[in-house]
Design a protein around this motif. Structure first.
Motif, PDB file in Angstrom:
ATOM      1  N   LEU A  37       0.370 -11.274   8.110  1.00 49.56           N
ATOM      2  CA  LEU A  37       0.055 -12.635   7.670  1.00 49.56           C
ATOM      3  C   LEU A  37       0.885 -13.062   6.470  1.00 49.56           C
ATOM      4  O   LEU A  37       1.224 -14.242   6.323  1.00 49.56           O
ATOM      5  N   ALA A  38       1.218 -12.124   5.585  1.00 51.80           N
ATOM      6  CA  ALA A  38       1.858 -12.467   4.314  1.00 51.80           C
ATOM      7  C   ALA A  38       3.376 -12.327   4.392  1.00 51.80           C
ATOM      8  O   ALA A  38       3.918 -11.584   5.206  1.00 51.80           O
ATOM      9  N   ARG A  39       4.047 -13.037   3.488  1.00 47.34           N
ATOM     10  CA  ARG A  39       5.501 -12.904   3.378  1.00 47.34           C
ATOM     11  C   ARG A  39       5.896 -11.543   2.835  1.00 47.34           C
ATOM     12  O   ARG A  39       6.952 -11.014   3.146  1.00 47.34           O
ATOM     13  N   GLY A  40       5.048 -11.008   1.980  1.00 43.75           N
ATOM     14  CA  GLY A  40       5.339  -9.712   1.384  1.00 43.75           C
ATOM     15  C   GLY A  40       4.055  -9.053   0.936  1.00 43.75           C
ATOM     16  O   GLY A  40       3.012  -9.694   0.814  1.00 43.75           O
ATOM     17  N   THR A  41       4.130  -7.751   0.703  1.00 41.87           N
ATOM     18  CA  THR A  41       2.973  -6.960   0.280  1.00 41.87           C
ATOM     19  C   THR A  41       3.301  -6.255  -1.026  1.00 41.87           C
ATOM     20  O   THR A  41       4.385  -5.680  -1.172  1.00 41.87           O
ATOM     21  N   VAL A  42       2.366  -6.299  -1.975  1.00 48.46           N
ATOM     22  CA  VAL A  42       2.518  -5.538  -3.212  1.00 48.46           C
ATOM     23  C   VAL A  42       1.374  -4.534  -3.293  1.00 48.46           C
ATOM     24  O   VAL A  42       0.201  -4.891  -3.146  1.00 48.46           O
ATOM     25  N   VAL A  43       1.728  -3.270  -3.473  1.00 49.34           N
ATOM     26  CA  VAL A  43       0.742  -2.204  -3.629  1.00 49.34           C
ATOM     27  C   VAL A  43       0.522  -2.014  -5.124  1.00 49.34           C
ATOM     28  O   VAL A  43       1.426  -1.617  -5.853  1.00 49.34           O
ATOM     29  N   VAL A  44      -0.686  -2.328  -5.578  1.00 48.88           N
ATOM     30  CA  VAL A  44      -0.975  -2.308  -7.013  1.00 48.88           C
ATOM     31  C   VAL A  44      -1.284  -0.899  -7.492  1.00 48.88           C
ATOM     32  O   VAL A  44      -0.797  -0.466  -8.540  1.00 48.88           O
ATOM     33  N   GLU A  45      -2.099  -0.189  -6.767  1.00 44.29           N
ATOM     34  CA  GLU A  45      -2.491   1.166  -7.164  1.00 44.29           C
ATOM     35  C   GLU A  45      -2.882   1.915  -5.903  1.00 44.29           C
ATOM     36  O   GLU A  45      -3.718   1.431  -5.138  1.00 44.29           O
ATOM     37  N   ALA A  46      -2.282   3.077  -5.661  1.00 41.72           N
ATOM     38  CA  ALA A  46      -2.588   3.818  -4.443  1.00 41.72           C
ATOM     39  C   ALA A  46      -2.268   5.293  -4.630  1.00 41.72           C
ATOM     40  O   ALA A  46      -1.204   5.643  -5.165  1.00 41.72           O
ATOM     41  N   ALA A  47      -3.180   6.134  -4.198  1.00 39.67           N
ATOM     42  CA  ALA A  47      -2.931   7.569  -4.204  1.00 39.67           C
ATOM     43  C   ALA A  47      -1.995   7.922  -3.050  1.00 39.67           C
ATOM     44  O   ALA A  47      -1.661   7.079  -2.209  1.00 39.67           O
ATOM     45  N   VAL A  48      -1.580   9.176  -2.997  1.00 40.70           N
ATOM     46  CA  VAL A  48      -0.659   9.594  -1.935  1.00 40.70           C
ATOM     47  C   VAL A  48      -1.305   9.433  -0.572  1.00 40.70           C
ATOM     48  O   VAL A  48      -0.636   9.072   0.407  1.00 40.70           O
ATOM     49  N   ARG A  49      -2.613   9.700  -0.465  1.00 43.71           N
ATOM     50  CA  ARG A  49      -3.349   9.459   0.776  1.00 43.71           C
ATOM     51  C   ARG A  49      -4.226   8.228   0.549  1.00 43.71           C
ATOM     52  O   ARG A  49      -5.297   8.312  -0.016  1.00 43.71           O
TER      53      ARG A  49
ATOM     54  N   ALA B 164       1.384  -0.710   3.696  1.00 46.71           N
ATOM     55  CA  ALA B 164       2.797  -0.712   3.300  1.00 46.71           C
ATOM     56  C   ALA B 164       3.687  -0.322   4.474  1.00 46.71           C
ATOM     57  O   ALA B 164       4.763  -0.912   4.674  1.00 46.71           O
ATOM     58  N   GLY B 165       3.240   0.656   5.276  1.00 49.23           N
ATOM     59  CA  GLY B 165       4.010   1.052   6.448  1.00 49.23           C
ATOM     60  C   GLY B 165       4.142  -0.081   7.454  1.00 49.23           C
ATOM     61  O   GLY B 165       5.214  -0.287   8.052  1.00 49.23           O
ATOM     62  N   HIS B 166       3.062  -0.827   7.655  1.00 49.90           N
ATOM     63  CA  HIS B 166       3.119  -1.981   8.563  1.00 49.90           C
ATOM     64  C   HIS B 166       4.075  -3.042   8.029  1.00 49.90           C
ATOM     65  O   HIS B 166       4.838  -3.648   8.797  1.00 49.90           O
ATOM     66  N   ALA B 167       4.044  -3.281   6.715  1.00 46.91           N
ATOM     67  CA  ALA B 167       4.941  -4.280   6.120  1.00 46.91           C
ATOM     68  C   ALA B 167       6.400  -3.893   6.351  1.00 46.91           C
ATOM     69  O   ALA B 167       7.237  -4.739   6.700  1.00 46.91           O
ATOM     70  N   THR B 168       6.702  -2.616   6.183  1.00 40.37           N
ATOM     71  CA  THR B 168       8.072  -2.145   6.406  1.00 40.37           C
ATOM     72  C   THR B 168       8.472  -2.300   7.871  1.00 40.37           C
ATOM     73  O   THR B 168       9.572  -2.762   8.186  1.00 40.37           O
TER      74      THR B 168
ATOM     75  N   THR C 172       5.093  -8.029 -12.687  1.00 39.06           N
ATOM     76  CA  THR C 172       4.459  -9.326 -12.944  1.00 39.06           C
ATOM     77  C   THR C 172       4.396 -10.131 -11.652  1.00 39.06           C
ATOM     78  O   THR C 172       5.191  -9.911 -10.729  1.00 39.06           O
ATOM     79  N   PRO C 173       3.479 -11.096 -11.566  1.00 40.65           N
ATOM     80  CA  PRO C 173       3.453 -11.987 -10.406  1.00 40.65           C
ATOM     81  C   PRO C 173       4.765 -12.743 -10.237  1.00 40.65           C
ATOM     82  O   PRO C 173       5.205 -12.998  -9.110  1.00 40.65           O
ATOM     83  N   ALA C 174       5.416 -13.104 -11.338  1.00 40.12           N
ATOM     84  CA  ALA C 174       6.683 -13.828 -11.251  1.00 40.12           C
ATOM     85  C   ALA C 174       7.748 -12.996 -10.549  1.00 40.12           C
ATOM     86  O   ALA C 174       8.550 -13.526  -9.766  1.00 40.12           O
ATOM     87  N   GLU C 175       7.763 -11.694 -10.802  1.00 41.44           N
ATOM     88  CA  GLU C 175       8.735 -10.830 -10.128  1.00 41.44           C
ATOM     89  C   GLU C 175       8.451 -10.755  -8.634  1.00 41.44           C
ATOM     90  O   GLU C 175       9.371 -10.690  -7.814  1.00 41.44           O
ATOM     91  N   MET C 176       7.166 -10.795  -8.265  1.00 45.95           N
ATOM     92  CA  MET C 176       6.819 -10.756  -6.847  1.00 45.95           C
ATOM     93  C   MET C 176       7.216 -12.045  -6.151  1.00 45.95           C
ATOM     94  O   MET C 176       7.745 -12.026  -5.039  1.00 45.95           O
ATOM     95  N   THR C 177       6.972 -13.183  -6.788  1.00 48.02           N
ATOM     96  CA  THR C 177       7.341 -14.448  -6.152  1.00 48.02           C
ATOM     97  C   THR C 177       8.853 -14.590  -6.047  1.00 48.02           C
ATOM     98  O   THR C 177       9.354 -15.252  -5.136  1.00 48.02           O
ATOM     99  N   GLU C 178       9.582 -13.968  -6.959  1.00 54.26           N
ATOM    100  CA  GLU C 178      11.043 -13.985  -6.831  1.00 54.26           C
ATOM    101  C   GLU C 178      11.483 -13.247  -5.569  1.00 54.26           C
ATOM    102  O   GLU C 178      12.423 -13.668  -4.877  1.00 54.26           O
ATOM    103  N   LEU C 179      10.779 -12.163  -5.235  1.00 55.67           N
ATOM    104  CA  LEU C 179      11.136 -11.387  -4.041  1.00 55.67           C
ATOM    105  C   LEU C 179      10.846 -12.151  -2.752  1.00 55.67           C
ATOM    106  O   LEU C 179      11.632 -12.095  -1.799  1.00 55.67           O
ATOM    107  N   VAL C 180       9.710 -12.843  -2.708  1.00 57.19           N
ATOM    108  CA  VAL C 180       9.297 -13.484  -1.452  1.00 57.19           C
ATOM    109  C   VAL C 180       9.670 -14.958  -1.382  1.00 57.19           C
ATOM    110  O   VAL C 180       9.565 -15.574  -0.320  1.00 57.19           O
ATOM    111  N   GLY C 181      10.087 -15.542  -2.508  1.00 55.91           N
ATOM    112  CA  GLY C 181      10.390 -16.967  -2.535  1.00 55.91           C
ATOM    113  C   GLY C 181      11.771 -17.273  -1.991  1.00 55.91           C
ATOM    114  O   GLY C 181      12.541 -16.377  -1.594  1.00 55.91           O
TER     115      GLY C 181
END
Length: 399
Positions: A249-261, A268-272, A307-316
């Motif tokens: 659904l989204a233009r991009g995905t940001v993973v904020v905090e995630a363990a190895v499992r 993230a795998g689906h986004a890739t 920052t959110p600004a860095e994320m919008t730069e990636l997807v904008g």
């Protein structure tokens, strides 16, 4: 109307993301797919595809020969047929309407066409409950995902990203779960853009139950989304399968905090796989709950964002939404011209020095030093003593 009833029926027959049902529906249409299940026999062309796909591993793991593939397909068909006996699409539609939900199918104005990128695992239809238009909410959107067991750091960052993205006009897509998901939705609600919660259960099921008020707020400013019929409870496989919708659904995905499992790494795998933008937020190097983010960054799978600004730069749109480069505070000393700064650096901090000594240390002429010292004294950087010029003990920049 018949196609809509057929799609509602398919939502009961097969689990979300079933690639076999997805291929059957794509090959003959939803009405014909239901009819084949009803008569207990699939078209020969589809049976041949399934046998070939089994050899290539395209229809799931399992039997390698044609006979084994045939047995597997027979078991799948039997399971669909058993569910068909209890399916009541008209009642499902009525139940959805009673709760205030609406059904959207491919071809509807509200259907997000980016879901077509999912191919055989595209949902047959979606139940929506909320004020926002799903397609419009996702045209400019970012998925914010992460750990359910979020640390205070992760929850804070997720809320900041949710609010910052929303303030910039980006819809925030997440899964409505505890931890990062919930914090991202709450942050988004503080902004002006809609937030989209993709559920692993029916839209009439509040899971987790503690998010009753949150989901009510999402319905008011965004929309709840599910590919499950009314009354369906969540299961672990359904959580993993719904992650493909979040990524799609989204233009991009940001993973904020995630363990190895972590389920977030599944998203993230689906986004890739969908060739969407993928980013990750770094955390403390000692934190296990950020180890998955660090691995994504280290492997080059995700871009580091803070920052959110860095994320919008990636997807904008390229060049339209550039994030400002982080800079330290500007000190008064930074505003001095290079020659004056050179003289200032040559002035001793304690013992005084004469202009000639300062000129040698600064590598400039005496006349220039005398001119600069006057200006520096007026600005409070230096002072004249009986032993010569020295830095003032307390300077404007506090250095």
């Amino acid at each position: 109307m018949r196609e809509r009833l057929a799609r509602v029926t398919l939502m009961r027959l097969a689990e979300p993301g079933d690639p076999v049902m997805g291929r059957l529906t794509a090959s003959c249409g939803p009405e014909a797919a239901v009819e084949q299940v009803r008569r207990g026999a699939l078209d020969a062309g589809f049976v041949h595809w399934f046998g070939s796909a089994r050899h290539r591993g395209a229809a799931g793991s399992g039997d390698g020969d044609g006979a084994g593939a045939g047995d597997r397909l027979a078991r799948i068909l039997a399971a669909w047929a058993a569910r068909l006996e209890t399916a009541d699409p008209a009642e499902d539609l009525a139940a959805g309407e009673r709760t205030g939900a609406r059904l959207v199918v491919p071809g509807d104005a509200e259907w997000p066409t980016q879901l077509d990128d999912l191919g055989d695992v595209r949902p047959h239809a979606l139940w929506l409950h909320g004020e926002a238009n799903l397609r419009f909410a996702c045209i400019r959107s970012v998925a914010v995902v992460g750990s359910r067991a979020a640390t205070p750091y992760g929850a804070h960052v997720a809320a900041e990203f949710g609010a910052g993205l929303s303030e910039r006009g980006y819809g925030v897509v997440s899964g409505g779960a505890y931890g990062v998901d919930g914090a991202a939705h709450r942050g988004a609600l503080a902004g002006g853009a809609p937030t989209v919660a993709v559920l692993a259960c029916g839209t009439d099921v509040t899971y987790p139950s503690a998010h009753h008020d949150l989901f009510a707020a999402v319905r008011g400013q965004g929309v709840l989304v599910s590919e499950c019929p009314m009354g369906v409870r969540p299961t672990r496989p359904r959580f993993l399968v719904r992650n493909r919708l979040i990524a799609a659904l989204a233009r991009g995905t940001v993973v904020v905090e995630a363990a190895v499992r972590s389920g977030a790494l599944n998203t993230a795998g689906h986004a890739t796989a969908l060739r969407r933008v993928l980013a990750a937020v770094p955390g403390p190097v000692t934190s296990d709950t950020s180890a998955g983010c660090h691995r994504l960054i280290r492997q080059g799978a995700a871009t580091c964002v803070t920052t959110p600004a860095e994320m919008t730069e990636l997807v904008g749109v390229i060049g339209d939404e550039l994030a400002p480069e982080p800079r330290g505070p500007v000190l008064p000393r930074d505003r001095l011209d290079p020659e004056t700064r050179r003289v200032l650096e040559a002035v001793p901090a304690r013992a005084g020095a004469g202009p000639a000594t300062i000129a040698v240390a600064a590598g400039t002429d005496l006349e220039t030093v005398l001119s600069c010292l006057g200006g520096l004294a007026a600005a409070g950087y230096v002072e004249r003593t009986s032993r010569g010029w020295r830095l003032r003990p307390e300077r404007p920049e506090g250095g």
